[in-house]
Design a protein around this motif. Structure first.
Motif, PDB file in Angstrom:
ATOM      1  N   HIS A 192       0.867  -1.182   0.000  1.00 15.78           N
ATOM      2  CA  HIS A 192       0.000   0.000   0.000  1.00 15.78           C
ATOM      3  C   HIS A 192       0.902   1.229   0.000  1.00 15.78           C
ATOM      4  CE1 HIS A 192      -3.668   2.262   1.675  1.00 15.78           C
ATOM      5  NE2 HIS A 192      -3.978   1.831   0.469  1.00 15.78           N
ATOM      6  N   ILE A 193       1.307   1.644  -1.202  1.00 15.21           N
ATOM      7  CA  ILE A 193       2.346   2.662  -1.393  1.00 15.21           C
ATOM      8  C   ILE A 193       1.774   3.836  -2.176  1.00 15.21           C
ATOM      9  CG2 ILE A 193       4.580   3.098  -2.504  1.00 15.21           C
ATOM     10  CD1 ILE A 193       5.150   0.060  -2.043  1.00 15.21           C
ATOM     11  N   LEU A 194       2.202   5.043  -1.803  1.00 18.13           N
ATOM     12  CA  LEU A 194       1.781   6.238  -2.529  1.00 18.13           C
ATOM     13  C   LEU A 194       3.002   7.033  -2.955  1.00 18.13           C
ATOM     14  CD1 LEU A 194      -0.538   8.115  -3.480  1.00 18.13           C
ATOM     15  CD2 LEU A 194      -0.320   9.294  -1.282  1.00 18.13           C
ATOM     16  N   GLN A 195       3.106   7.249  -4.257  1.00 11.32           N
ATOM     17  CA  GLN A 195       4.078   8.160  -4.851  1.00 11.32           C
ATOM     18  C   GLN A 195       3.290   9.006  -5.843  1.00 11.32           C
ATOM     19  OE1 GLN A 195       6.741   5.136  -6.517  1.00 11.32           O
ATOM     20  NE2 GLN A 195       8.324   5.861  -5.130  1.00 11.32           N
ATOM     21  N   ARG A 196       3.631  10.281  -5.960  1.00 15.06           N
ATOM     22  CA  ARG A 196       2.869  11.110  -6.878  1.00 15.06           C
ATOM     23  C   ARG A 196       3.704  12.270  -7.405  1.00 15.06           C
ATOM     24  NH1 ARG A 196       2.528  11.973  -1.811  1.00 15.06           N
ATOM     25  NH2 ARG A 196       1.770  13.881  -0.893  1.00 15.06           N
ATOM     26  N   PRO A 197       3.384  12.724  -8.631  1.00  9.16           N
ATOM     27  CA  PRO A 197       4.144  13.821  -9.247  1.00  9.16           C
ATOM     28  C   PRO A 197       4.022  15.134  -8.488  1.00  9.16           C
ATOM     29  CG  PRO A 197       2.716  12.747 -10.867  1.00  9.16           C
ATOM     30  CD  PRO A 197       2.393  12.160  -9.535  1.00  9.16           C
ATOM     31  N   ASN A 198       2.892  15.355  -7.780  1.00 11.07           N
ATOM     32  CA  ASN A 198       2.723  16.604  -7.034  1.00 11.07           C
ATOM     33  C   ASN A 198       3.595  16.683  -5.792  1.00 11.07           C
ATOM     34  OD1 ASN A 198       0.919  17.936  -8.659  1.00 11.07           O
ATOM     35  ND2 ASN A 198      -0.890  17.140  -7.635  1.00 11.07           N
ATOM     36  N   VAL A 216       8.967  11.813  -2.396  1.00  7.61           N
ATOM     37  CA  VAL A 216       8.362  11.372  -1.142  1.00  7.61           C
ATOM     38  C   VAL A 216       7.536  10.128  -1.421  1.00  7.61           C
ATOM     39  CG1 VAL A 216       6.771  11.954   0.727  1.00  7.61           C
ATOM     40  CG2 VAL A 216       8.342  13.680  -0.152  1.00  7.61           C
ATOM     41  N   THR A 217       7.805   9.059  -0.664  1.00 13.54           N
ATOM     42  CA  THR A 217       7.074   7.805  -0.805  1.00 13.54           C
ATOM     43  C   THR A 217       6.497   7.427   0.543  1.00 13.54           C
ATOM     44  OG1 THR A 217       8.579   7.056  -2.545  1.00 13.54           O
ATOM     45  CG2 THR A 217       7.248   5.372  -1.454  1.00 13.54           C
ATOM     46  N   LEU A 218       5.184   7.184   0.577  1.00 10.77           N
ATOM     47  CA  LEU A 218       4.503   6.744   1.788  1.00 10.77           C
ATOM     48  C   LEU A 218       4.159   5.267   1.642  1.00 10.77           C
ATOM     49  CD1 LEU A 218       3.350   9.822   0.992  1.00 10.77           C
ATOM     50  CD2 LEU A 218       2.310   9.523   3.199  1.00 10.77           C
ATOM     51  N   THR A 219       4.413   4.484   2.686  1.00 10.72           N
ATOM     52  CA  THR A 219       4.105   3.058   2.692  1.00 10.72           C
ATOM     53  C   THR A 219       3.319   2.733   3.947  1.00 10.72           C
ATOM     54  OG1 THR A 219       6.190   2.575   1.530  1.00 10.72           O
ATOM     55  CG2 THR A 219       5.056   0.725   2.584  1.00 10.72           C
ATOM     56  N   SER A 258      -6.070   4.249  13.871  1.00  8.98           N
ATOM     57  CA  SER A 258      -4.654   4.585  13.769  1.00  8.98           C
ATOM     58  C   SER A 258      -4.095   4.092  12.436  1.00  8.98           C
ATOM     59  CB  SER A 258      -3.873   3.967  14.929  1.00  8.98           C
ATOM     60  OG  SER A 258      -3.985   2.557  14.903  1.00  8.98           O
ATOM     61  N   ALA A 259      -2.933   4.630  12.083  1.00  9.88           N
ATOM     62  CA  ALA A 259      -2.210   4.222  10.881  1.00  9.88           C
ATOM     63  C   ALA A 259      -0.747   4.034  11.258  1.00  9.88           C
ATOM     64  CB  ALA A 259      -2.346   5.265   9.785  1.00  9.88           C
ATOM     65  N   PHE A 260      -0.153   2.968  10.732  1.00  5.55           N
ATOM     66  CA  PHE A 260       1.269   2.685  10.923  1.00  5.55           C
ATOM     67  C   PHE A 260       1.895   2.702   9.540  1.00  5.55           C
ATOM     68  CE2 PHE A 260       4.426  -0.973  11.899  1.00  5.55           C
ATOM     69  CZ  PHE A 260       5.459  -0.092  12.122  1.00  5.55           C
ATOM     70  N   ARG A 261       2.879   3.595   9.348  1.00 11.66           N
ATOM     71  CA  ARG A 261       3.489   3.744   8.024  1.00 11.66           C
ATOM     72  C   ARG A 261       4.916   4.246   8.129  1.00 11.66           C
ATOM     73  NH1 ARG A 261      -0.262   8.688   6.936  1.00 11.66           N
ATOM     74  NH2 ARG A 261      -1.589   7.030   6.165  1.00 11.66           N
ATOM     75  N   CYS A 262       5.637   4.163   7.016  1.00 15.01           N
ATOM     76  CA  CYS A 262       6.933   4.813   6.864  1.00 15.01           C
ATOM     77  C   CYS A 262       6.832   5.790   5.708  1.00 15.01           C
ATOM     78  CB  CYS A 262       8.038   3.811   6.575  1.00 15.01           C
ATOM     79  SG  CYS A 262       8.874   3.199   8.043  1.00 15.01           S
ATOM     80  N   VAL A 263       7.579   6.875   5.823  1.00 16.23           N
ATOM     81  CA  VAL A 263       7.672   7.848   4.748  1.00 16.23           C
ATOM     82  C   VAL A 263       9.147   8.055   4.445  1.00 16.23           C
ATOM     83  CG1 VAL A 263       7.091  10.164   3.946  1.00 16.23           C
ATOM     84  CG2 VAL A 263       5.560   8.983   5.542  1.00 16.23           C
ATOM     85  N   GLU A 264       9.475   7.956   3.164  1.00 18.96           N
ATOM     86  CA  GLU A 264      10.838   8.203   2.707  1.00 18.96           C
ATOM     87  C   GLU A 264      10.870   9.565   2.019  1.00 18.96           C
ATOM     88  OE1 GLU A 264      14.145   5.677   0.366  1.00 18.96           O
ATOM     89  OE2 GLU A 264      12.328   6.064  -0.783  1.00 18.96           O
ATOM     90  N   PHE A 265      11.783  10.421   2.476  1.00 21.28           N
ATOM     91  CA  PHE A 265      11.960  11.755   1.914  1.00 21.28           C
ATOM     92  C   PHE A 265      13.328  11.809   1.242  1.00 21.28           C
ATOM     93  CE2 PHE A 265       9.156  12.273   5.540  1.00 21.28           C
ATOM     94  CZ  PHE A 265       8.188  13.176   5.103  1.00 21.28           C
ATOM     95  N   LEU A 266      13.346  11.973  -0.075  1.00 24.80           N
ATOM     96  CA  LEU A 266      14.608  12.171  -0.776  1.00 24.80           C
ATOM     97  C   LEU A 266      15.048  13.619  -0.573  1.00 24.80           C
ATOM     98  CD1 LEU A 266      13.965  10.255  -4.130  1.00 24.80           C
ATOM     99  CD2 LEU A 266      15.011   9.422  -2.009  1.00 24.80           C
TER     100      LEU A 266
END
Length: 191
Positions: free
Chosen positions: A28-34, A38-41, A73-81
């Motif tokens: 369940h991953i989100l990446q977007r041009p806007n 930044v990738t949310l998992t 609740s939500a448990f996730r990781c976010v990667e910031f380049l």
């Protein structure tokens, strides 16, 4: 390259013996041009408190929403380049947040295009790299091992370094007992 996360979910077999029910990469991953770089998992979503711990093995279904589920609740990781300031200046923060169901959470006219305020209690652990947490008037440099308790304040994440930063988050649906929302914040519901 985006980090992949192995997600192991435990449970019980038909005899009540503890076992692994799922062992796979989180999908369940989100990446977007806007919001490039930044990738949310998502790893787990709970829609109640106390949380159900013996239900479905897969809770991350449907659209990727910034907020935790109501009363959950939500448990996730976010990667910031690392950020490119020239690209960042051209990005549309409200559109990026609207794609995650959080257009009303953006702080208009803020010093960073992704300054926002959520109505949740968020626990964050910096797993790798470093990042600045931008507040209304101060910047806080966070490094691997640092933790943050984010309590519904205006903030943005800015990777001004040269390596990716990965942050683990647990977001808990929240309520406010005060009217602390600044005038610059709009549309933050009080439950």
């Amino acid at each position: 390259m985006t980090q992949k996360f192995r997600r192991v979910v435990t449970g019980h077999d038909s005899n009540g013996v503890a076992c692994v029910e799922s062992d796979q990469y989180a999908e369940h991953i989100l990446q977007r041009p806007n919001r490039p770089g930044v990738t949310l998992t998502n790893f787990w979503l709970s829609d109640s408190t106390p949380a159900e711990y013996d239900g479905d093995v897969e809770t991350c279904k449907g659209p990727f929403i910034l907020h935790p589920p109501t009363h959950g609740s939500a448990f996730r990781c976010v990667e910031f380049l690392p950020e490119n300031p020239e690209v960042l200046a051209k990005l549309d923060g409200p559109s990026a947040f609207a794609e995650m169901g959080a257009g009303a959470n953006i702080v208009e006219g803020a010093r960073h295009p992704f300054m926002h305020r959520t109505d949740s209690l968020d626990y964050a652990v910096i797993l790798s790299g470093e990042i600045y947490m931008l507040m209304d008037e101060e910047d806080v440099l966070l490094k691997a091992g640092d933790v943050v308790v984010q309590r519904g304040t205006n903030h943005a994440w800015s990777n001004k370094g040269t390596v990716p930063c990965v942050i683990a988050f647990v977001l808990i649906d929240g309520v406010t007992t005060t009217n602390a929302a600044p005038e610059s914040s709009k549309g933050i519901p009080s439950r």
